[in-house]
Design an enzyme around this catalytic site. Structure first.
Site, PDB file in Angstrom:
ATOM      1  N   HIS A   1      11.439  99.005  44.975  1.00 16.59           N
ATOM      2  CA  HIS A   1      10.419  98.261  44.909  1.00 16.59           C
ATOM      3  C   HIS A   1       9.425  98.672  46.010  1.00 16.59           C
ATOM      4  O   HIS A   1       8.221  98.255  45.581  1.00 16.59           O
ATOM      5  CB  HIS A   1      10.489  96.732  44.790  1.00 16.59           C
ATOM      6  CG  HIS A   1      11.569  96.153  43.698  1.00 16.59           C
ATOM      7  ND1 HIS A   1      12.884  95.854  44.216  1.00 16.59           N
ATOM      8  CD2 HIS A   1      11.654  96.329  42.363  1.00 16.59           C
ATOM      9  CE1 HIS A   1      13.602  95.765  43.134  1.00 16.59           C
ATOM     10  NE2 HIS A   1      12.979  95.906  42.038  1.00 16.59           N
TER      11      HIS A   1
ATOM     12  N   CYS B   1      16.527 103.883  34.828  1.00 21.46           N
ATOM     13  CA  CYS B   1      15.415 104.943  34.908  1.00 21.46           C
ATOM     14  C   CYS B   1      15.818 105.699  36.007  1.00 21.46           C
ATOM     15  O   CYS B   1      16.669 105.384  36.780  1.00 21.46           O
ATOM     16  CB  CYS B   1      13.985 104.099  35.060  1.00 21.46           C
ATOM     17  SG  CYS B   1      13.847 103.333  36.463  1.00 21.46           S
TER      18      CYS B   1
ATOM     19  N   SER C   1      14.473  90.524  36.859  1.00 17.62           N
ATOM     20  CA  SER C   1      14.022  91.781  36.520  1.00 17.62           C
ATOM     21  C   SER C   1      12.650  91.664  35.993  1.00 17.62           C
ATOM     22  O   SER C   1      12.937  91.306  34.551  1.00 17.62           O
ATOM     23  CB  SER C   1      15.017  92.635  35.901  1.00 17.62           C
ATOM     24  OG  SER C   1      14.597  93.933  35.269  1.00 17.62           O
TER      25      SER C   1
ATOM     26  N   THR D   1       4.370  98.355  38.342  1.00 15.81           N
ATOM     27  CA  THR D   1       4.933  99.559  37.457  1.00 15.81           C
ATOM     28  C   THR D   1       5.340  98.730  36.219  1.00 15.81           C
ATOM     29  O   THR D   1       5.784  99.396  35.224  1.00 15.81           O
ATOM     30  CB  THR D   1       5.382 100.283  38.281  1.00 15.81           C
ATOM     31  OG1 THR D   1       6.667  99.974  38.713  1.00 15.81           O
ATOM     32  CG2 THR D   1       4.659 101.081  39.161  1.00 15.81           C
TER      33      THR D   1
ATOM     34  N   CYS E   1       5.188 102.514  34.656  1.00 17.37           N
ATOM     35  CA  CYS E   1       6.099 103.422  34.585  1.00 17.37           C
ATOM     36  C   CYS E   1       6.548 103.956  33.202  1.00 17.37           C
ATOM     37  O   CYS E   1       6.343 103.140  32.226  1.00 17.37           O
ATOM     38  CB  CYS E   1       7.214 103.316  35.565  1.00 17.37           C
ATOM     39  SG  CYS E   1       8.642 102.520  35.005  1.00 17.37           S
TER      40      CYS E   1
ATOM     41  N   HIS F   1       6.424  89.129  43.971  1.00 15.60           N
ATOM     42  CA  HIS F   1       7.022  90.254  43.545  1.00 15.60           C
ATOM     43  C   HIS F   1       7.282  91.323  44.612  1.00 15.60           C
ATOM     44  O   HIS F   1       6.181  91.599  45.111  1.00 15.60           O
ATOM     45  CB  HIS F   1       6.796  90.982  42.297  1.00 15.60           C
ATOM     46  CG  HIS F   1       7.845  91.710  41.517  1.00 15.60           C
ATOM     47  ND1 HIS F   1       7.959  93.079  42.204  1.00 15.60           N
ATOM     48  CD2 HIS F   1       8.720  91.862  40.822  1.00 15.60           C
ATOM     49  CE1 HIS F   1       8.946  93.759  41.500  1.00 15.60           C
ATOM     50  NE2 HIS F   1       9.424  92.983  40.702  1.00 15.60           N
TER      51      HIS F   1
ATOM     52  N   ASN G   1      10.783  93.810  34.250  1.00 15.23           N
ATOM     53  CA  ASN G   1      10.851  94.778  32.845  1.00 15.23           C
ATOM     54  C   ASN G   1      11.865  94.046  31.887  1.00 15.23           C
ATOM     55  O   ASN G   1      11.614  94.284  30.763  1.00 15.23           O
ATOM     56  CB  ASN G   1      11.140  96.251  33.432  1.00 15.23           C
ATOM     57  CG  ASN G   1      12.558  96.669  33.780  1.00 15.23           C
ATOM     58  OD1 ASN G   1      13.301  96.837  32.856  1.00 15.23           O
ATOM     59  ND2 ASN G   1      12.802  96.489  34.973  1.00 15.23           N
TER      60      ASN G   1
ATOM     61  N   CYS H   1      10.938 103.679  44.860  1.00 13.63           N
ATOM     62  CA  CYS H   1      10.496 104.570  43.534  1.00 13.63           C
ATOM     63  C   CYS H   1       9.466 105.710  43.788  1.00 13.63           C
ATOM     64  O   CYS H   1       8.435 105.002  44.135  1.00 13.63           O
ATOM     65  CB  CYS H   1      10.508 103.705  42.401  1.00 13.63           C
ATOM     66  SG  CYS H   1       9.935 104.846  40.880  1.00 13.63           S
TER      67      CYS H   1
ATOM     68  N   GLU I   1       7.373  94.402  44.861  1.00 13.69           N
ATOM     69  CA  GLU I   1       6.526  95.657  44.620  1.00 13.69           C
ATOM     70  C   GLU I   1       5.130  95.413  44.833  1.00 13.69           C
ATOM     71  O   GLU I   1       4.302  95.922  45.383  1.00 13.69           O
ATOM     72  CB  GLU I   1       6.675  96.048  43.218  1.00 13.69           C
ATOM     73  CG  GLU I   1       5.837  97.415  42.952  1.00 13.69           C
ATOM     74  CD  GLU I   1       5.763  97.797  41.350  1.00 13.69           C
ATOM     75  OE1 GLU I   1       4.917  98.292  41.120  1.00 13.69           O
ATOM     76  OE2 GLU I   1       6.827  97.541  40.903  1.00 13.69           O
TER      77      GLU I   1
END
Length: 368
Positions: free
Chosen positions: A113, A51, A261, A203, A233, A163, A263, A135, A165
């Site tokens: 993150h 991304c 990861s 996200t 996101c 996490h 996602n 990001c 983030e």
């Protein structure tokens, strides 16, 4: 649609990691164990892979190495992908868990993150030269948390405790924020002011799971407010939508992406939920087990948002060895998002006249 070409470009898969010797069963042995009914094919999901935020962060570290030399320190993993981290380590990047591992005054990059204000303050106290590769979509959530805290709202932050983030977003307004990990916690969480609530989210979550959590919260707290814009996101949403579209036709779905990861892990779960007979996740092609191909006619393939395309191409090459040479790319969305590089880096590149890269996003594949 014509099949995308399988790249012959060499890669640094597994740099720094010993490869485990193994002897694969042949295609003939696999087919003899469980004959395949129907034509073999691959449904290649698109969008997939890098991304804009990941591309921006990786380019930021590469540019820091080019202009400052090694070592460049990175707090946590710049993105959650073993290949990316191993490759950058070989080039002189030093990944650390906390800033006290970084020599005073050294150049340090904050990962995609994001970090909490406490981390930024610690960096300043230790005179670290920093590049913030957070990001921009994560930064947006941070700003929302700050704004709502100033309005004295209570924030329910949907995400995975621990996490990076979530730690960064929570750190923006810890006294106003409660983390909700799952539906079970949504059913039991207690709040001080149920009429003054707003929710935010990590996200990279599953779109469906997040909506389910919000539904449960809204049943309990009817005045719960939505964020002004979707926090999940675009890349996470698009990759999940692509997997949802192909999974019902797939006997096997392979997701390329690392275990840490979020996602990538969600993509595997979504594939199973939306009809794939089997779903697996691998970091590299050499982790694919040929027994997964027994009786399989249609293989779905995608990758998480922090995965370089070369790793997908290597899985495609392996699939071709086992008869899955027909590759149909299924495109469910077009992505053209690009982000400027971190401001600290842009200033340096402008000073030295480096105009080779100023953006991160979908242009990377064309320029690589």
């Amino acid at each position: 649609m014509s099949a995308p070409s399988v790249s012959a470009r060499p890669s640094a898969v597994g740099l720094g990691m010993p490869q485990v010797p193994r002897v694969r069963r042949s295609r003939e042995e696999v087919e003899e164990a469980a004959p395949v009914s129907g034509e073999k094919r691959v449904l290649l999901a698109a969008p997939r892979g890098y991304c804009a935020g990941v591309d921006r962060a990786v380019v930021a570290v590469e540019k820091a190495l080019e202009h400052h030399g090694a070592p460049v320190y990175v707090r946590k993993e710049i993105v959650h992908n073993r290949h990316v981290v191993d490759t950058l380590t070989e080039r002189g990047v030093v990944f650390v868990d906390e800033l006290d591992e970084v020599p005073e005054g050294a150049l340090t990059v904050f990962s995609a993150h994001g970090v909490s204000p406490a981390v930024v303050e610690e960096a300043a106290q230790r005179n670290l030269r920093t590049i913030d590769a957070t990001c921009p979509l994560v930064t947006k959530v941070h700003r929302e948390a700050v704004r709502f805290a100033k309005q004295d709202k209570r924030i329910l932050l949907i995400g995975h405790d621990g996490h990076e983030e979530v730690e960064g977003t929570f750190g923006e307004a810890p006294e106003h924020t409660t983390v909700i990990n799952d539906v079970a916690e949504a059913r039991t969480v207690q709040v001080e002011d149920p009429d003054n609530l707003i929710w935010l989210s990590q996200t990279t979550l599953s779109v469906d799971e997040t909506l389910e959590i919000v539904s449960v919260l809204r049943e309990r707290f009817p005045h719960l407010q939505d964020p002004p814009s979707d926090d999940i996101c675009y890349a996470t949403s698009n990759r999940q939508a692509a997997i949802k579209s192909i999974s019902p036709e797939c006997d096997l779905v392979i997701i390329v992406g690392s275990a840490n990861s979020s996602n990538s892990v969600r993509l595997k779960e979504v594939a199973a939920e939306y009809g794939a007979s089997r779903a697996e996740r691998v970091d590299f092609a050499n982790q694919v087990d040929e027994s997964w191909f027994e009786g399989v006619a249609t293989v779905g393939l995608s990758s998480g948002a922090s995965v370089p395309e070369v790793l997908v191409q290597e899985v495609l090459a392996l699939l071709a060895e086992y008869g899955y040479g027909q590759v149909d790319e299924v495109v469910t969305a077009e992505e053209d998002i690009i982000f400027s590089l971190p401001k600290e880096l842009r200033a340096e590149l402008k000073r030295v006249g480096d105009e080779s890269r100023s953006l991160g996003g979908r242009r990377r594949d064309a320029e690589a």
